[in-house]
Design a protein around this motif. Sequence first.
Motif, PDB file in Angstrom:
ATOM      1  N   MET A   1       0.826  -1.197   0.000  1.00  0.00           N
ATOM      2  CA  MET A   1       0.000   0.000   0.000  1.00  0.00           C
ATOM      3  C   MET A   1       0.871   1.263   0.000  1.00  0.00           C
ATOM      4  O   MET A   1       0.552   2.226  -0.675  1.00  0.00           O
ATOM      5  N   ARG A   2       1.933   1.215   0.787  1.00  0.00           N
ATOM      6  CA  ARG A   2       2.827   2.359   0.881  1.00  0.00           C
ATOM      7  C   ARG A   2       3.492   2.625  -0.474  1.00  0.00           C
ATOM      8  O   ARG A   2       3.668   3.762  -0.876  1.00  0.00           O
ATOM      9  N   PHE A   3       3.856   1.543  -1.183  1.00  0.00           N
ATOM     10  CA  PHE A   3       4.481   1.684  -2.495  1.00  0.00           C
ATOM     11  C   PHE A   3       3.529   2.357  -3.489  1.00  0.00           C
ATOM     12  O   PHE A   3       3.930   3.230  -4.254  1.00  0.00           O
ATOM     13  N   ILE A   4       2.298   1.946  -3.489  1.00  0.00           N
ATOM     14  CA  ILE A   4       1.306   2.514  -4.412  1.00  0.00           C
ATOM     15  C   ILE A   4       1.079   3.991  -4.107  1.00  0.00           C
ATOM     16  O   ILE A   4       0.982   4.814  -5.016  1.00  0.00           O
ATOM     17  N   LEU A   5       1.028   4.359  -2.843  1.00  0.00           N
ATOM     18  CA  LEU A   5       0.840   5.759  -2.451  1.00  0.00           C
ATOM     19  C   LEU A   5       2.030   6.607  -2.912  1.00  0.00           C
ATOM     20  O   LEU A   5       1.859   7.703  -3.451  1.00  0.00           O
ATOM     21  N   ARG A   6       3.258   6.102  -2.735  1.00  0.00           N
ATOM     22  CA  ARG A   6       4.448   6.834  -3.190  1.00  0.00           C
ATOM     23  C   ARG A   6       4.474   6.934  -4.719  1.00  0.00           C
ATOM     24  O   ARG A   6       4.855   7.973  -5.275  1.00  0.00           O
ATOM     25  N   CYS A  12       1.875  12.219  -9.730  1.00  0.00           N
ATOM     26  CA  CYS A  12       1.213  13.530  -9.619  1.00  0.00           C
ATOM     27  C   CYS A  12       2.232  14.674  -9.695  1.00  0.00           C
ATOM     28  O   CYS A  12       1.999  15.672 -10.381  1.00  0.00           O
ATOM     29  N   ILE A  13       3.362  14.525  -9.011  1.00  0.00           N
ATOM     30  CA  ILE A  13       4.401  15.562  -9.051  1.00  0.00           C
ATOM     31  C   ILE A  13       4.967  15.682 -10.462  1.00  0.00           C
ATOM     32  O   ILE A  13       5.144  16.792 -10.982  1.00  0.00           O
ATOM     33  N   ALA A  14       5.231  14.551 -11.115  1.00  0.00           N
ATOM     34  CA  ALA A  14       5.775  14.576 -12.472  1.00  0.00           C
ATOM     35  C   ALA A  14       4.801  15.233 -13.447  1.00  0.00           C
ATOM     36  O   ALA A  14       5.202  16.045 -14.292  1.00  0.00           O
ATOM     37  N   LEU A  15       3.514  14.928 -13.328  1.00  0.00           N
ATOM     38  CA  LEU A  15       2.512  15.543 -14.204  1.00  0.00           C
ATOM     39  C   LEU A  15       2.399  17.047 -13.946  1.00  0.00           C
ATOM     40  O   LEU A  15       2.301  17.839 -14.889  1.00  0.00           O
ATOM     41  N   VAL A  17       4.694  19.114 -12.689  1.00  0.00           N
ATOM     42  CA  VAL A  17       5.898  19.794 -13.191  1.00  0.00           C
ATOM     43  C   VAL A  17       5.894  19.807 -14.719  1.00  0.00           C
ATOM     44  O   VAL A  17       6.160  20.839 -15.343  1.00  0.00           O
ATOM     45  N   GLY A  18       5.581  18.707 -15.353  1.00  0.00           N
ATOM     46  CA  GLY A  18       5.563  18.625 -16.819  1.00  0.00           C
ATOM     47  C   GLY A  18       4.554  19.567 -17.443  1.00  0.00           C
ATOM     48  O   GLY A  18       4.876  20.332 -18.357  1.00  0.00           O
ATOM     49  N   PHE A  19       3.313  19.522 -16.942  1.00  0.00           N
ATOM     50  CA  PHE A  19       2.287  20.401 -17.493  1.00  0.00           C
ATOM     51  C   PHE A  19       2.566  21.864 -17.142  1.00  0.00           C
ATOM     52  O   PHE A  19       2.316  22.762 -17.941  1.00  0.00           O
ATOM     53  N   GLY A  20       3.105  22.113 -15.954  1.00  0.00           N
ATOM     54  CA  GLY A  20       3.433  23.487 -15.560  1.00  0.00           C
ATOM     55  C   GLY A  20       4.509  24.097 -16.442  1.00  0.00           C
ATOM     56  O   GLY A  20       4.378  25.237 -16.913  1.00  0.00           O
ATOM     57  N   LEU A  21       5.590  23.346 -16.690  1.00  0.00           N
ATOM     58  CA  LEU A  21       6.646  23.847 -17.573  1.00  0.00           C
ATOM     59  C   LEU A  21       6.160  23.997 -19.010  1.00  0.00           C
ATOM     60  O   LEU A  21       6.523  24.948 -19.707  1.00  0.00           O
ATOM     61  N   SER A  22       5.323  23.079 -19.474  1.00  0.00           N
ATOM     62  CA  SER A  22       4.761  23.197 -20.826  1.00  0.00           C
ATOM     63  C   SER A  22       3.883  24.437 -20.941  1.00  0.00           C
ATOM     64  O   SER A  22       3.966  25.176 -21.929  1.00  0.00           O
ATOM     65  N   TYR A  23       3.051  24.671 -19.946  1.00  0.00           N
ATOM     66  CA  TYR A  23       2.200  25.859 -19.953  1.00  0.00           C
ATOM     67  C   TYR A  23       3.049  27.129 -19.949  1.00  0.00           C
ATOM     68  O   TYR A  23       2.795  28.054 -20.717  1.00  0.00           O
ATOM     69  N   TYR A  24       4.086  27.166 -19.123  1.00  0.00           N
ATOM     70  CA  TYR A  24       4.963  28.338 -19.084  1.00  0.00           C
ATOM     71  C   TYR A  24       5.660  28.545 -20.421  1.00  0.00           C
ATOM     72  O   TYR A  24       5.744  29.664 -20.936  1.00  0.00           O
ATOM     73  N   ALA A  25       6.169  27.473 -21.011  1.00  0.00           N
ATOM     74  CA  ALA A  25       6.883  27.585 -22.282  1.00  0.00           C
ATOM     75  C   ALA A  25       5.972  28.095 -23.390  1.00  0.00           C
ATOM     76  O   ALA A  25       6.399  28.855 -24.261  1.00  0.00           O
ATOM     77  N   LEU A  26       4.698  27.733 -23.362  1.00  0.00           N
ATOM     78  CA  LEU A  26       3.781  28.156 -24.408  1.00  0.00           C
ATOM     79  C   LEU A  26       3.148  29.517 -24.144  1.00  0.00           C
ATOM     80  O   LEU A  26       2.721  30.188 -25.073  1.00  0.00           O
ATOM     81  N   THR A  27       3.071  29.949 -22.897  1.00  0.00           N
ATOM     82  CA  THR A  27       2.458  31.246 -22.612  1.00  0.00           C
ATOM     83  C   THR A  27       3.473  32.366 -22.462  1.00  0.00           C
ATOM     84  O   THR A  27       3.223  33.490 -22.861  1.00  0.00           O
ATOM     85  N   ASP A  28       4.641  32.098 -21.894  1.00  0.00           N
ATOM     86  CA  ASP A  28       5.663  33.117 -21.738  1.00  0.00           C
ATOM     87  C   ASP A  28       6.960  32.638 -22.364  1.00  0.00           C
ATOM     88  O   ASP A  28       7.439  33.223 -23.325  1.00  0.00           O
ATOM     89  N   GLY A  29       7.541  31.610 -21.848  1.00  0.00           N
ATOM     90  CA  GLY A  29       8.669  30.941 -22.453  1.00  0.00           C
ATOM     91  C   GLY A  29       9.969  31.699 -22.536  1.00  0.00           C
ATOM     92  O   GLY A  29      10.864  31.324 -23.273  1.00  0.00           O
ATOM     93  N   ARG A  30      10.119  32.782 -21.788  1.00  0.00           N
ATOM     94  CA  ARG A  30      11.345  33.577 -21.880  1.00  0.00           C
ATOM     95  C   ARG A  30      12.580  32.800 -21.428  1.00  0.00           C
ATOM     96  O   ARG A  30      13.673  33.099 -21.863  1.00  0.00           O
ATOM     97  N   LEU A  31      12.413  31.819 -20.574  1.00  0.00           N
ATOM     98  CA  LEU A  31      13.570  31.038 -20.131  1.00  0.00           C
ATOM     99  C   LEU A  31      14.078  30.100 -21.211  1.00  0.00           C
ATOM    100  O   LEU A  31      15.206  29.634 -21.154  1.00  0.00           O
TER     101      LEU A  31
END
Length: 191
Positions: A1-6, A12-15, A17-31
């Motif tokens: 159970m502990r393994f599944i929760l981790r 969730c963290i990977a999604l 971060v991935g969607f957040g960076l994609s959104y930033y790159a497409l809306t501002d993207g200065r970095l």
Amino acid sequence: MRFILRLLTAICIALAVGFGLSYYALTDGRLFGAVSLGPWTAWPDVGSPSPNPYTRGHITREAALQLGQSEGLEFLATTDSDGAPLDLACSYMVAGHVPVSTFWTLSAVDSEWVNLAAAGTDATLRSSEIVRQPDGDMQLHVGTRLRPGNWLELTGNGTFQLVLTLYDTRALSSISSSDTTMPSITLEDCQ
């Protein structure tokens, strides 16, 4: 159970971060595709035949007619040199040297890219029409209140952006653009 929760937490963290960076790159993207020199930002690949994906996203989002890479380069400033947003209630001085170019223009626009020059005045300052200091520096006043010397008279209220377009320039064309300097934008006073 502990393994599944981790595992679910890691997914969730990977999604996020991935969607957040994609959104930033497409809306501002200065970095990712832009170059910032003080308060000025440019997209050097915007006129190239095959721009990077982040620059392609910027071009698509702006939907504006862009200069070709050999024609020139456009710099945009939304803040002064101290990082405060540019506001039409204030007056600013743009001072210093512009990178080597055949010709340049400076204009002020709002968030919808509507020119903010006062009616009956020039829509932009041109390099061929300004008075320079004895050492070659320029001092341009930008704002709604009368100033001596080179003055871009604006109208309206709220925030705005300065657009400095360099025509026939080699700025940012080399691998190292550390020698490229841009003029400073200094707050003079506010109403």
